[in-house]
Write an enzyme that holds these catalytic residues in place. Structure first.
Site, PDB file in Angstrom:
ATOM      1  N   CYS A 391       0.910  -1.109  -0.074  1.00  0.00           N
ATOM      2  CA  CYS A 391       0.263   0.527   0.152  1.00  0.00           C
ATOM      3  C   CYS A 391       0.863   1.241   0.160  1.00  0.00           C
ATOM      4  O   CYS A 391       1.157   1.727  -0.970  1.00  0.00           O
ATOM      5  CB  CYS A 391      -0.864   0.018   0.314  1.00  0.00           C
ATOM      6  N   HIS A 518      -3.358  -5.344   0.562  1.00  0.00           N
ATOM      7  CA  HIS A 518      -3.007  -5.165   1.982  1.00  0.00           C
ATOM      8  C   HIS A 518      -3.177  -7.294   1.486  1.00  0.00           C
ATOM      9  O   HIS A 518      -3.727  -7.773   2.082  1.00  0.00           O
ATOM     10  CB  HIS A 518      -3.745  -5.238   2.715  1.00  0.00           C
ATOM     11  N   GLU A 520      -1.727  -8.621   3.557  1.00  0.00           N
ATOM     12  CA  GLU A 520      -2.061  -9.694   5.065  1.00  0.00           C
ATOM     13  C   GLU A 520      -2.584  -9.754   5.774  1.00  0.00           C
ATOM     14  O   GLU A 520      -2.812 -10.829   6.753  1.00  0.00           O
ATOM     15  CB  GLU A 520      -0.617  -8.790   6.007  1.00  0.00           C
TER      16      GLU A 520
END
Ligand code: GLN
Length: 543
Positions: A391, A518, A520
Site C-alpha cells: 500500500c 493488503h 497480510e
C-alpha cells in the site's frame, strides 16, 4: 447451534482472543463448522477511525468491514472469512435501536437498555452466528463469542446482561461460559495466587453468569493445589480449570488446552479430523527452526507490534515455509532521514537496514517518516535487496522511482504535497454507495494480470486474477504509468478498469514488488500469502 462465550477478568492483554480462537480450533478438529463473533463495547461504529497507536491494527474483511484485530486471529486460526457484522460494537447496536425508534417500531413504548438494547444484542448474535463462514453455504454448528474488555467495566455491563438472558433463549445446554483470568506468581517460592481470579468470578456470578470453564493465564502450569483452590472458590469442577502458561509459540495453545481435557468438558472428540495433528506438526516445526532470516520493517509504529499484527503473522507464515526463524528488525522510518538529529539513532537505523536480507515497507497514513521510507525503497532498489512494499510501501517506491530514475526531483504523493509537480501518486477515491462521505477503497477487489510471466504471478499460481483486500485512497498517477513502465518498473497487475495499478515488479531486480492492496489480511498458517512468500524466498536465496 452451540455457543461458547469467552469473557475476561482482572486485566486486559491475557490472550482472550487467542484462547477463544484456540477453542474454535478444537471444535473444528471435532469436525464442526465454526464461526465467531467479537463484541467490542466501545461507542465507535467500527475500528476504521481508531488509531493503531491505541488499538493495534485495523483489520479489513472481504466485505470492507474495518474491524478489531481479533477477527484476524479468528480468520487465521479457523481459516474462515468473516463479515463486518461479526464485530459487534456499542455504536452499531445503539444506531440500530435508535433507527428503529425513529421509525416508530417500538409502538410508543419507552426504549430502554433492558430490554431493547439487550434484545438487539441477542438478535444480532443469533442471526450472525448462523451465517456461513467457511466458504460453503452451510450454517455453522458452533459459534465462539468473545466479549471484549474486562468484566466489571461499565460499558460491558449491557452485554453481560444480554448474555445472561441469552442462556435462556438458546437453552443452557447449548451455551458454555469460559472466563479467562490471571494467576500471578509471588514470593521467593513462586506461589500461584488465586485471589484475583476469585474476585473476577465473584463479580461475574453477581451479574448472573456462572462460568463453566476457567482459563488461567500464568507463567508456569498451574499446580494441583491451585486448581483445587480455584475450583472450590469459583464454583467450577477442578477438571474445568485450565492453565494457559507460557509456551514457545502460539500454535501450542489449542494443543495445551486439549491435553488438559478441554475437549472432554466440551463433550467433543477433537481427533475426528487431522487438524490437531497438523497443528502439532506446525508447533513443533516452529520450535525447531534455528537458522535466522532478518527482515527490516520500516514503519512508524515500530514500538507497537500490534499495529502491524497481520504483517508480522504473514512474515511468520512465510518464514516457516522457507524453514527459517524470523527476526524482524524494526526501523523507525524517520530515523533514516538525513536531517534526523540523533546521529546514533540514524546510524543504527541504517546499519539494521543494511544488515537485513529483505526490506518491508508496510501501509500507513500521514506524512511522518515518509521520506525515510522513500530512502529505504531507494536503498533496496539500488542494492538489489529483496523489497516488498504494501500500500503506502508501493506508493513510496513509486515516488522514489519517479524522483531518482525518471528525474522528477519534486515528485511526491498529493497526500503529502498537494501541489507537487509530476505527482507519482494521486487521490483516486472510490465513492461508497452505502456510507455517506466514504471515499476509501475498501475490501476485496480483483486484480487482473497484465503480463503472462513475472515472479509475483508465478508465486500466486493459476488464474487470470487475484482477489485481495484494500484500504486506501491514493494510487499511482495514471498519467505517469507509461514513463514509469518504460524505465523498467512494470505494473503487472491492475484493476478491471485498467486505471488502478495494483502490483508492480521491477525488471532485473531479484525481488522488488509493490502491492496496492493488503495481502497480510489473507495469509494463513500453512498457506502463506504469495507476496510475503516471495520476499522470504528471495531473502533466503530460494526464489
Ligand atoms: N495513505 C495511503 C492511501 O490512503 C496508503 C494507505 C495504506 O497504506 N493503507 O492511499
Amino acid at each position: 447451534m452451540k455457543y461458547v462465550v469467552v469473557s475476561g477478568g482482572v486485566l486486559s492483554g491475557l490472550g482472550k482472543g487467542v484462547t477463544a480462537s484456540s477453542i474454535g480450533v478444537l471444535l473444528k478438529s471435532a469436525g464442526l463448522r465454526v464461526t465467531s463473533l467479537k463484541i467490542d463495547p466501545y461507542l465507535n461504529s467500527d475500528a476504521g477511525t481508531m488509531s493503531p497507536f491505541e488499538h493495534g491494527e485495523v483489520f479489513v474483511l472481504d466485505d470492507g468491514g474495518e474491524v478489531d484485530l481479533d477477527l484476524g486471529n479468528y480468520e487465521r486460526f479457523l481459516d474462515i472469512n468473516l463479515g463486518r457484522d461479526n464485530n459487534v460494537t456499542t455504536g452499531k447496536i445503539y444506531s440500530k435501536v435508535i433507527e428503529a425508534e425513529r421509525r416508530g417500531d417500538y409502538l410508543g413504548k419507552t426504549v430502554q437498555v433492558i430490554p431493547h438494547i439487550t434484545g438487539a444484542v441477542q438478535d444480532w448474535l443469533e442471526e450472525v452466528a448462523h451465517r456461513p463462514a467457511d466458504g460453503s453455504d452451510e450454517a455453522p454448528d458452533a459459534c465462539i463469542i468473545e466479549l471484549g474488555g474486562t468484566v466489571g467495566d461499565i460499558e460491558s455491563a449491557p452485554y453481560i446482561e444480554a448474555l445472561r438472558q441469552f442462556q435462556f433463549r438458546v437453552g443452557r445446554e447449548n451455551i458454555t461460559f469460559v472466563h479467562v483470568s490471571l494467576v500471578p506468581v509471588m514470593g521467593p517460592v513462586g506461589e500461584q495466587k488465586t485471589k484475583p481470579t476469585q474476585h473476577t468470578v465473584k463479580e461475574l456470578r453477581g451479574l448472573g453468569i456462572t462460568p463453566d470453564i476457567l482459563v488461567c493465564r500464568s507463567s508456569a502450569p498451574l499446580n494441583d493445589e491451585t486448581r483445587e483452590k480455584l475450583a472450590a472458590f469459583c464454583h467450577v469442577s477442578p477438571a474445568a480449570v485450565m492453565s494457559t502458561h507460557d509456551v514457545p509459540n502460539i500454535y501450542h495453545v489449542p494443543l495445551m488446552l486439549h491435553e488438559q481435557g478441554l475437549c472432554d468438558i466440551l463433550k467433543v472428540d477433537c481427533e475426528v479430523t487431522d487438524l490437531l495433528q497438523r497443528w502439532r506438526v506446525m508447533a513443533h516445526h516452529l520450535d525447531t527452526l534455528s537458522e535466522e532470516v532478518h527482515i527490516a520493517m520500516v514503519g512508524k509504529y515500530t514500538n507497537l507490534s500490534d499495529a502491524y499484527l497481520s504483517v508480522i503473522k504473514s512474515l511468520q507464515h512465510a518464514a516457516m515455509a522457507v524453514d527459517r526463524k524470523l527476526v524482524i528488525d524494526w526501523i523507525e522510518a524517520s530515523h533514516l532521514e538525513s536531517d534526523w538529529e540523533n546521529v546514533d539513532e540514524r546510524k543504527q537505523a541504517w546499519d539494521s537496514l543494511k544488515q537485513a536480507a529483505g526490506v518491508l515497507v508496510p501501509g500507513g497514513f500521514g506524512d511522518r517518516g515518509v521520506e525515510g521510507k522513500i530512502l529505504a525503497a531507494e536503498y533496496a532498489r539500488t542494492s538489489s535487496t529483496p523489497y516488498l512494499g504494501i500500500c503506502l510501501g508501493l506508493q513510496v517506491a513509486t515516488i522514489e522511482f519517479c524522483r531518482n530514475v525518471l528525474g522528477f526531483e519534486d515528485s511526491n504523493s498529493t497526500e503529502f504535497d498537494e501541489n507537487c509537480k509530476n505527482p507519482a501518486v494521486v487521490f483516486m477515491p472510490e465513492i461508497s454507495k452505502t456510507h455517506l462521505g466514504g471515499t476509501m477503497r475498501l475490501g476485496s477487489r480483483p486484480t487482473i494480470w497484465q503480463v503472462e510471466d513475472c515472479k509475483i504471478r508465478t508465486l500466486y499460481g493459476e488464474g487470470e486474477s487475484v482477489d485481495e483486500r484494500h484500504r486506501h485512497r491514493y494510487e499511482v498517477n495514471p498519467d505517469m504509468i507509461e514513463s514509469i513502465e518504460s524505465a523498467g518498473l512494470v505494473f503487472v497487475g491492475k484493476d478491471e478498469t485498467g486505471q488502478r495499478c495494483e502490483i508492480f515488479e521491477l525488471e532485473g531486480h531479484p525481488y522488488y514488488v509493490g502491492v496496492q492492496y493488503h495481502p497480510e489480511f489473507k495469509s494463513r498458517p500453512g498457506r502463506p500469502s504469495p507476496p510475503f512468500l516471495g520476499l522470504l524466498k528471495a531473502a533466503t536465496g530460494q526464489l
